[in-house]
Design a protein around this motif. Structure first.
Motif, PDB file in Angstrom:
ATOM      1  N   LYS A 103       0.832  -1.215   0.000  1.00  0.00           N
ATOM      2  CA  LYS A 103       0.000   0.000   0.000  1.00  0.00           C
ATOM      3  C   LYS A 103       0.860   1.256   0.000  1.00  0.00           C
ATOM      4  O   LYS A 103       0.664   2.160  -0.831  1.00  0.00           O
ATOM      5  CB  LYS A 103      -0.922  -0.011   1.218  1.00  0.00           C
ATOM      6  CG  LYS A 103      -1.748   1.260   1.375  1.00  0.00           C
ATOM      7  CD  LYS A 103      -2.621   1.187   2.623  1.00  0.00           C
ATOM      8  CE  LYS A 103      -3.395   2.491   2.815  1.00  0.00           C
ATOM      9  NZ  LYS A 103      -4.240   2.434   4.046  1.00  0.00           N
ATOM     10  N   TYR A 104       1.830   1.328   0.913  1.00  0.00           N
ATOM     11  CA  TYR A 104       2.572   2.573   1.078  1.00  0.00           C
ATOM     12  C   TYR A 104       3.741   2.717   0.107  1.00  0.00           C
ATOM     13  O   TYR A 104       4.301   3.804  -0.014  1.00  0.00           O
ATOM     14  CB  TYR A 104       3.030   2.728   2.536  1.00  0.00           C
ATOM     15  CG  TYR A 104       1.865   3.075   3.435  1.00  0.00           C
ATOM     16  CD1 TYR A 104       1.337   4.365   3.452  1.00  0.00           C
ATOM     17  CD2 TYR A 104       1.259   2.105   4.223  1.00  0.00           C
ATOM     18  CE1 TYR A 104       0.244   4.677   4.237  1.00  0.00           C
ATOM     19  CE2 TYR A 104       0.167   2.412   5.022  1.00  0.00           C
ATOM     20  CZ  TYR A 104      -0.331   3.699   5.028  1.00  0.00           C
ATOM     21  OH  TYR A 104      -1.420   4.013   5.794  1.00  0.00           O
ATOM     22  N   SER A 105       4.060   1.656  -0.603  1.00  0.00           N
ATOM     23  CA  SER A 105       5.015   1.790  -1.702  1.00  0.00           C
ATOM     24  C   SER A 105       4.293   1.962  -3.035  1.00  0.00           C
ATOM     25  O   SER A 105       4.930   2.077  -4.082  1.00  0.00           O
ATOM     26  CB  SER A 105       5.934   0.565  -1.768  1.00  0.00           C
ATOM     27  OG  SER A 105       5.190  -0.608  -2.051  1.00  0.00           O
ATOM     28  N   GLN A 106       2.957   1.964  -2.973  1.00  0.00           N
ATOM     29  CA  GLN A 106       2.102   2.100  -4.152  1.00  0.00           C
ATOM     30  C   GLN A 106       2.493   1.081  -5.225  1.00  0.00           C
ATOM     31  O   GLN A 106       2.602   1.400  -6.412  1.00  0.00           O
ATOM     32  CB  GLN A 106       2.158   3.532  -4.701  1.00  0.00           C
ATOM     33  CG  GLN A 106       1.597   4.558  -3.743  1.00  0.00           C
ATOM     34  CD  GLN A 106       1.477   5.938  -4.341  1.00  0.00           C
ATOM     35  OE1 GLN A 106       1.450   6.091  -5.561  1.00  0.00           O
ATOM     36  NE2 GLN A 106       1.380   6.963  -3.501  1.00  0.00           N
ATOM     37  N   PHE A 157       1.464  -2.260  -7.216  1.00  0.00           N
ATOM     38  CA  PHE A 157       0.251  -2.959  -7.621  1.00  0.00           C
ATOM     39  C   PHE A 157       0.663  -4.222  -8.367  1.00  0.00           C
ATOM     40  O   PHE A 157       1.299  -4.158  -9.424  1.00  0.00           O
ATOM     41  CB  PHE A 157      -0.613  -2.056  -8.499  1.00  0.00           C
ATOM     42  CG  PHE A 157      -0.969  -0.759  -7.831  1.00  0.00           C
ATOM     43  CD1 PHE A 157      -2.012  -0.704  -6.926  1.00  0.00           C
ATOM     44  CD2 PHE A 157      -0.229   0.388  -8.088  1.00  0.00           C
ATOM     45  CE1 PHE A 157      -2.334   0.498  -6.296  1.00  0.00           C
ATOM     46  CE2 PHE A 157      -0.539   1.580  -7.468  1.00  0.00           C
ATOM     47  CZ  PHE A 157      -1.596   1.638  -6.566  1.00  0.00           C
TER      48      PHE A 157
END
Length: 304
Positions: free
Chosen positions: A102-105, A107
């Protein structure tokens, strides 16, 4: 079925040893067991095919056993993976990975099929037509499980040289299943015992990560063909092993002896030891068929 050791060290890093990790090669598929920091670099160094990685098994959430996982997951994504990856590990691991992604974005283009392990009860966590993967509880400072990877029985081997060239294809399947075959056109009977041979016996790998000496695990790993067992210390630090919920080389060997395994690999050595010969001598005094874990070395899982 071959085991490649990728990391032999314990929690405190030293230049000579990487944190815990091992790769079980099943032919065209592989299983990664634990994923300490830098595991992906070890995989590159020893020419592991990332595309063959189908399963990752994590024994517990101490950092030297999983801090390399998010990096490997990201690399698999960056190299174009779309096939689902089965990840089997402790409760909470999925939450850790979700926060990191999530916090490294980041996907993912593939699915992480996460399956939580039970640290107090043995259970089968995966099964298909080729292998079964089971867990069993280990006694450590935090919840921890061992793994047993077992081949499924193979079909019988066809003795093709004894069969006619025009032998119908559907009959091959029947012979592999152990059935006698009657050719409806000629009336000839093909007795299974005359045209097939026994397959290789299915093999089993037992992987015992961080654990205090615990004879209770013998019931779960009995007669394994190859067992990996941690041996963080040697006998002069048996009290230290007890306090930190680790094992000595002699204790690992005693588990192997009690379980009747075919061969023992010992690893997860404390950073205080620069030379490991005494680990091997101590273990072999109890269980002669012991070898040291060496990074990059491949250990064939022996047939019974």
């Amino acid at each position: 079925m071959k085991l490649t050791i990728l990391g032999t060290g314990s929690a405190t890093p030293i230049v000579e040893r990487r944190p815990s990790s091992a790769l079980l090669d099943l032919g065209n598929e592989s299983i990664l067991i634990d994923c300490g920091e830098g595991t992906q670099f070890q995989m590159l160094r020893y020419k592991v095919r990332f595309s063959r990685l189908k399963y990752i098994l994590i024994t517990h959430l101490h950092g030297d056993h999983f801090y390399g996982l998010i990096a490997l997951i990201n690399t698999l994504n960056n190299t174009g993976r779309t096939e689902p990856l089965i990840l089997i590990g402790p409760h909470g691991l999925d939450e850790i990975l979700s926060v990191q992604l999530k916090y490294s974005q980041a996907f993912l283009n593939y699915t992480l099929d996460f399956r939580s392990t039970n640290p107090v009860m043995p259970e089968e966590v995966f099964s298909n037509e080729k292998i079964g993967i089971s867990t069993f509880p280990l006694r450590h400072r935090i919840p921890c499980t061992g793994f047993l990877v077992a081949e499924k029985p193979a079909p019988r081997k066809i003795l093709a040289e004894k069969l006619p060239a025009d032998f119908p294809l559907p009959y091959f399947k029947m012979l592999k299943e152990g059935l006698d075959v009657t050719d409806e056109l000629s009336g000839k009977i093909y007795l299974n015992r005359d045209y097939t041979a026994d397959p290789e016996p299915p093999r089993q790998l037992a992987y015992c990560s961080d654990t205090i000496y615990d004879p209770e695990i013998v019931q779960y790993i009995r007669n394994a063909d190859l067992m990996y067992h941690e041996s963080t210390f040697t006998h002069e630090l048996a009290n230290r092993a007890q306090i930190t919920f680790h094992s000595t080389a002699a204790q690992a060997a005693d588990i192997a002896r009690r379980a009747g395994v075919k061969q023992l690999v010992i690893g997860h050595f404390s950073s205080r030891y620069k030379v490991l010969d005494h680990f091997l001598a101590e273990a072999r005094a109890v269980f002669p068929d012991t070898v040291l874990a060496e990074e990059g070395r491949v250990y064939a899982v022996p047939s019974r």
